[in-house]
Design an enzyme around this catalytic site. Sequence first.
Site, mmCIF file in Angstrom:
data_model
loop_
_atom_site.group_PDB
_atom_site.id
_atom_site.type_symbol
_atom_site.label_atom_id
_atom_site.label_comp_id
_atom_site.label_asym_id
_atom_site.label_seq_id
_atom_site.Cartn_x
_atom_site.Cartn_y
_atom_site.Cartn_z
ATOM 1 N N GLU A 1 71.157 -30.714 70.056
ATOM 2 C CA GLU A 1 71.107 -29.401 69.744
ATOM 3 C C GLU A 1 69.588 -29.103 70.121
ATOM 4 O O GLU A 1 68.732 -29.582 69.549
ATOM 5 C CB GLU A 1 71.480 -29.066 68.511
ATOM 6 C CG GLU A 1 71.324 -27.757 68.254
ATOM 7 C CD GLU A 1 71.770 -27.269 66.731
ATOM 8 O OE1 GLU A 1 72.070 -26.095 66.439
ATOM 9 O OE2 GLU A 1 71.948 -28.124 65.916
ATOM 10 N N GLU B 1 78.774 -20.985 62.992
ATOM 11 C CA GLU B 1 77.481 -20.985 62.159
ATOM 12 C C GLU B 1 76.893 -19.788 61.904
ATOM 13 O O GLU B 1 75.666 -19.495 62.175
ATOM 14 C CB GLU B 1 76.608 -22.193 62.991
ATOM 15 C CG GLU B 1 75.655 -22.896 62.199
ATOM 16 C CD GLU B 1 74.720 -23.972 62.753
ATOM 17 O OE1 GLU B 1 74.495 -24.867 62.440
ATOM 18 O OE2 GLU B 1 74.260 -23.330 63.798
#
Length: 277
Positions: free
Chosen positions: A143, A237
């Site tokens: 990420e 998210e």
Amino acid sequence: MFNYSATQWIFGNESLEDSLKRLKKYGYQGVELAGEPYSIDVEETKELLKKYELECSTICGIYTPERDLSSSNDEIRKNAVEYVKNSVDLAKTLNASTVIVVPTRVGKLGPETTLEEEWNNAVLSVKEAGLYAKEQGITLAIEALNRYETYLVNNLTLALRFVEEVNVEGVGIMADLFHMSIEERSMTESIKKISRYLAHVHIADNTREAAGLGQTDFRPVISLLKELGYKGYITMEFLPAVSNPYVASGLRGESTIFDDFTKQSIEHMKEIVGAIS
């Protein structure tokens, strides 16, 4: 066309059952569990997933100072690699396919030694963890966090360079549209660049709130994911629009924001998918 999940940590300190109940209510197929292999009750989690007919889509690694894969402190780096391996074991036990990896700790805005040294440390750490993950049949998804949250891998170009240097089958890249809204000049071109490594997708608007509440146009990205034949989860998210994005860890669900954002996110994405199908 896609399966949808939401990452658990955005719901703060509420019980896992309350979170799963909400996801089931609004039509999600999975949940992304926080990567806490040392404290999670695996059997209880399995029972709750079965009860609410949800899958564990992913394990979201939590990268604290003690879990810094780039650290020049041998003990910290060894501990971080072991943490990722344990998260891989957790993923395998819960039938999740992927563990999210941030190459350095969250909140680290500059190197403690040199950038080159810490980059190389992170590559070696992820290579070791990645080889273990490959043996277990689990994917590691790198990420890229924006420049205000970490310094080492901030965009998908750097993520691509990082993964190519790691050079382990099964170590891929995650596209997080919130971070991309800050760091990428073109979301679609950036995703095309890393498409052969695309392993996971996180969704939040440019305000970090639920999709559809900000300025991000998700249609080109969703269309591209369809074109690429992406088979992974679309994972929400979102967070409240506050100065400290991690304030969610102190919330307990008193506000309706969890319900509102959970519903808003999936409805917005399904509307887009329906329009391009």
